[in-house]
Motif scaffolding. Structure first.
Motif, mmCIF file in Angstrom:
data_model
loop_
_atom_site.group_PDB
_atom_site.id
_atom_site.type_symbol
_atom_site.label_atom_id
_atom_site.label_comp_id
_atom_site.label_asym_id
_atom_site.label_seq_id
_atom_site.Cartn_x
_atom_site.Cartn_y
_atom_site.Cartn_z
ATOM 1 N N GLY A 94 12.341 -10.303 11.462
ATOM 2 C CA GLY A 94 12.926 -10.428 10.134
ATOM 3 C C GLY A 94 12.453 -11.666 9.402
ATOM 4 O O GLY A 94 12.268 -11.648 8.177
ATOM 5 N N ARG A 95 12.244 -12.761 10.129
ATOM 6 C CA ARG A 95 11.760 -13.994 9.505
ATOM 7 C C ARG A 95 10.371 -13.793 8.897
ATOM 8 O O ARG A 95 10.056 -14.333 7.832
ATOM 9 N N ILE A 96 9.549 -13.018 9.600
ATOM 10 C CA ILE A 96 8.211 -12.721 9.066
ATOM 11 C C ILE A 96 8.317 -11.799 7.860
ATOM 12 O O ILE A 96 7.678 -12.027 6.819
ATOM 13 N N ALA A 97 9.156 -10.771 7.997
ATOM 14 C CA ALA A 97 9.288 -9.787 6.919
ATOM 15 C C ALA A 97 9.819 -10.417 5.635
ATOM 16 O O ALA A 97 9.368 -10.089 4.537
ATOM 17 N N ARG A 98 10.774 -11.327 5.755
ATOM 18 C CA ARG A 98 11.372 -11.913 4.552
ATOM 19 C C ARG A 98 10.386 -12.812 3.814
ATOM 20 O O ARG A 98 10.576 -13.100 2.623
ATOM 21 N N LEU A 99 9.312 -13.248 4.498
ATOM 22 C CA LEU A 99 8.310 -14.078 3.848
ATOM 23 C C LEU A 99 7.261 -13.247 3.107
ATOM 24 O O LEU A 99 6.835 -13.606 2.009
ATOM 25 N N ILE A 100 6.843 -12.135 3.724
ATOM 26 C CA ILE A 100 5.726 -11.382 3.148
ATOM 27 C C ILE A 100 6.167 -10.247 2.228
ATOM 28 O O ILE A 100 5.456 -9.919 1.269
ATOM 29 N N LEU A 101 7.319 -9.639 2.497
ATOM 30 C CA LEU A 101 7.730 -8.483 1.699
ATOM 31 C C LEU A 101 7.989 -8.814 0.231
ATOM 32 O O LEU A 101 7.688 -7.997 -0.642
ATOM 33 N N PRO A 102 8.546 -10.004 -0.101
ATOM 34 C CA PRO A 102 8.796 -10.292 -1.509
ATOM 35 C C PRO A 102 7.560 -10.700 -2.307
ATOM 36 O O PRO A 102 7.642 -10.879 -3.536
ATOM 37 N N LEU A 103 6.410 -10.885 -1.631
ATOM 38 C CA LEU A 103 5.220 -11.324 -2.350
ATOM 39 C C LEU A 103 4.874 -10.330 -3.449
ATOM 40 O O LEU A 103 4.860 -9.121 -3.218
ATOM 41 N N PRO A 104 4.597 -10.825 -4.661
ATOM 42 C CA PRO A 104 4.281 -9.918 -5.777
ATOM 43 C C PRO A 104 3.111 -8.997 -5.446
ATOM 44 O O PRO A 104 2.050 -9.439 -5.004
ATOM 45 N N GLY A 105 3.327 -7.720 -5.616
ATOM 46 C CA GLY A 105 2.272 -6.739 -5.419
ATOM 47 C C GLY A 105 2.003 -6.361 -3.977
ATOM 48 O O GLY A 105 1.150 -5.498 -3.714
ATOM 49 N N PHE A 106 2.726 -6.953 -3.021
ATOM 50 C CA PHE A 106 2.442 -6.694 -1.611
ATOM 51 C C PHE A 106 2.683 -5.229 -1.250
ATOM 52 O O PHE A 106 1.831 -4.581 -0.645
ATOM 53 N N VAL A 107 3.863 -4.719 -1.614
ATOM 54 C CA VAL A 107 4.208 -3.342 -1.272
ATOM 55 C C VAL A 107 3.215 -2.361 -1.893
ATOM 56 O O VAL A 107 2.722 -1.444 -1.226
ATOM 57 N N GLY A 108 2.892 -2.566 -3.165
ATOM 58 C CA GLY A 108 1.949 -1.676 -3.834
ATOM 59 C C GLY A 108 0.565 -1.746 -3.221
ATOM 60 O O GLY A 108 -0.112 -0.719 -3.059
ATOM 61 N N ALA A 109 0.124 -2.956 -2.852
ATOM 62 C CA ALA A 109 -1.213 -3.126 -2.286
ATOM 63 C C ALA A 109 -1.338 -2.427 -0.934
ATOM 64 O O ALA A 109 -2.344 -1.758 -0.665
ATOM 65 N N VAL A 110 -0.312 -2.565 -0.099
ATOM 66 C CA VAL A 110 -0.349 -1.902 1.209
ATOM 67 C C VAL A 110 -0.371 -0.385 1.025
ATOM 68 O O VAL A 110 -1.079 0.333 1.741
ATOM 69 N N GLY A 111 0.380 0.108 0.038
ATOM 70 C CA GLY A 111 0.372 1.540 -0.238
ATOM 71 C C GLY A 111 -0.999 2.037 -0.649
ATOM 72 O O GLY A 111 -1.449 3.107 -0.225
ATOM 73 N N VAL A 112 -1.689 1.252 -1.487
ATOM 74 C CA VAL A 112 -3.042 1.622 -1.935
ATOM 75 C C VAL A 112 -4.002 1.655 -0.750
ATOM 76 O O VAL A 112 -4.817 2.578 -0.603
ATOM 77 N N ILE A 113 -3.922 0.631 0.107
ATOM 78 C CA ILE A 113 -4.796 0.579 1.283
ATOM 79 C C ILE A 113 -4.546 1.777 2.198
ATOM 80 O O ILE A 113 -5.478 2.402 2.709
ATOM 81 N N ALA A 114 -3.275 2.100 2.403
ATOM 82 C CA ALA A 114 -2.938 3.234 3.264
ATOM 83 C C ALA A 114 -3.493 4.533 2.697
ATOM 84 O O ALA A 114 -4.033 5.367 3.438
ATOM 85 N N ARG A 115 -3.353 4.710 1.392
ATOM 86 C CA ARG A 115 -3.880 5.940 0.774
ATOM 87 C C ARG A 115 -5.394 6.017 0.898
ATOM 88 O O ARG A 115 -5.966 7.098 1.116
ATOM 89 N N PHE A 116 -6.073 4.870 0.765
ATOM 90 C CA PHE A 116 -7.533 4.866 0.882
ATOM 91 C C PHE A 116 -7.961 5.243 2.296
ATOM 92 O O PHE A 116 -8.840 6.092 2.487
ATOM 93 N N VAL A 117 -7.347 4.613 3.283
ATOM 94 C CA VAL A 117 -7.717 4.879 4.679
ATOM 95 C C VAL A 117 -7.462 6.334 5.040
ATOM 96 O O VAL A 117 -8.301 6.995 5.662
ATOM 97 N N THR A 118 -6.308 6.861 4.623
ATOM 98 C CA THR A 118 -5.976 8.244 4.974
ATOM 99 C C THR A 118 -6.837 9.248 4.220
ATOM 100 O O THR A 118 -7.004 10.379 4.668
ATOM 101 N N SER A 119 -7.389 8.849 3.075
ATOM 102 C CA SER A 119 -8.271 9.757 2.338
ATOM 103 C C SER A 119 -9.676 9.785 2.932
ATOM 104 O O SER A 119 -10.393 10.783 2.813
ATOM 105 N N VAL A 120 -10.063 8.699 3.601
ATOM 106 C CA VAL A 120 -11.399 8.617 4.192
ATOM 107 C C VAL A 120 -11.442 9.329 5.543
ATOM 108 O O VAL A 120 -12.405 10.034 5.854
ATOM 109 N N LEU A 121 -10.383 9.145 6.337
ATOM 110 C CA LEU A 121 -10.357 9.736 7.679
ATOM 111 C C LEU A 121 -9.712 11.117 7.658
ATOM 112 O O LEU A 121 -8.751 11.353 6.924
#
Length: 372
Positions: A177-204
């Motif tokens: 939780g200590r790690i999550a509370r630091l990285i999850l609020p970062l601006p654009g983090f959630v959206g960026a991870v979603g974009v990366i996931a969509r890219f990887v799943t579209s390639v493989l």
């Protein structure tokens, strides 16, 4: 290849819900009906729990309570839908929306039972894992308030609750939780991870992605396939991160006083009996999603129950000294083990509830929250 082809070999007709039925005895008209309503953790895909719930179904056939009919039901959280015919939400749902979603699912199952078996009583036992335990407590509180306010509620008895590795207080203070509370609020983090996931799943391809998941996680096939479907779903990754961020923000101290008083699931004569599963700190076992002080509060509450008005309290803290992982549902061995423990606790809850009802009838009035 579609999600349908990925799971068609070993999935139920509805991939976003799991439902099982098991009866003991032969007299269906005289049987007591029980709904075991299961609430998963995050990521909220119910199919991770298919081996656990199916094992629980088979074990309930050995219950000493007969005749009885057990229904087990669990549904994925909103935003984690993987069935191709289900319209997912356009924006991720927060924790409050997930609580409401499970409340609606629970009442939907109760109404379904009432429609199929009018006039027949239904007793409900809630089982929650991880953040599902927090949802469970909120459902108990909502039901309790509705009964106390004489609001119109569906006719069922809420008789028990089982919390598996609960994240119910200060999750942000746990190791992960200590790690999550630091990285999850970062601006654009959630959206960026979603974009990366969509890219990887579209390639493989799905088969290639499934192999990568198995190598990276060492999950058995069912868990790897579920993870692959989760990664390829339209909202899953973004939803999981959004919900985790909400957990860090919302799961604070509201249940601490309940823990300290040993009344986390109510006192005898009120609503429920229950069990809370935590790790054994004495053996160096640490749940990385449950803060140490939360664990210690639960243990202290159990000790207090043995000293103060013991006869009124029916919550039990069950110490796991086996080393079962927080994400027990991702291994077959742990799924079977936890299913066996939960089956025993269900039997115990039914027995304790029966004793409570017999005592209350002796004194001429029902327990608080039970129908007259």
């Amino acid at each position: 290849m579609s999600t349908e082809s990925l799971l068609q070999d070993n999935s139920p007709a509805e991939w976003d819900s799991l439902e099982y039925h098991k009866s003991t005895g032969t007299d269906s008209q005289a049987s007591q009906d029980y709904l075991i309503f299961f609430i998963s953790g995050n990521p909220g895909l119910i199919y991770y729990y298919e081996p656990f719930l199916s094992k629980l179904q088979s074990l309930l056939s050995l219950s000493s309570f007969s005749p009885a009919h057990f229904q087990i039901y669990g549904h994925s959280y909103k935003g984690f839908e993987i069935s191709p015919h289900v319209d997912s939400i356009s924006e991720p749902a927060g924790l409050k929306q997930q609580i409401k979603h499970h409340e609606e699912c629970l009442r939907g199952q109760v109404r379904k039972h009432q429609g199929e078996f009018p006039g027949k009583s239904l007793k409900v036992i809630l089982v929650g894992h991880s953040v599902g335990s927090y949802v469970l407590l909120e459902l108990i509180q909502r039901h309790k308030q509705m009964v106390q306010n004489d609001d119109e509620v569906d006719d069922f008895d809420l008789i028990g609750g089982i919390l598996l590795f609960p994240t119910i207080a200060e999750i942000s203070q746990s190791n992960l939780g200590r790690i999550a509370r630091l990285i999850l609020p970062l601006p654009g983090f959630v959206g960026a991870v979603g974009v990366i996931a969509r890219f990887v799943t579209s390639v493989l391809s799905e088969s290639a992605l499934n192999r990568v998941v198995q190598l990276a996680t060492r999950f058995p096939e069912y868990a790897a396939k579920t993870t692959t479907a989760f990664l390829k779903s339209s909202m899953g990754v973004k939803q999981a991160l959004h919900l985790a961020r909400d957990e860090m923000r919302m799961i604070k101290n509201e249940w601490d006083s309940e823990l300290e008083l040993g009344t986390i699931l109510g006192k005898e004569g009120e609503f429920v009996h229950g069990n809370v599963v935590i790790r054994d700190a004495n053996k160096g076992l640490q749940d990385r999603w449950v803060a140490d002080h939360t664990r210690d509060n639960i243990i202290r509450a159990q000790k207090e129950q043995g000293q103060v008005r013991k006869e009124e309290y029916t919550t039990q803290s069950v110490i796991d000294d086996r080393g079962t992982r927080h994400d027990f549902c991702t291994t077959l061995d742990s799924s079977d083990y936890v299913a066996g423990e939960v089956k025993n606790w269900i039997d115990d809850i039914i027995m304790r509830h029966g004793q409570m009802m017999r005592r209350s009838s002796t004194f001429g009035k029902p327990p608080v929250g039970q129908p007259t």
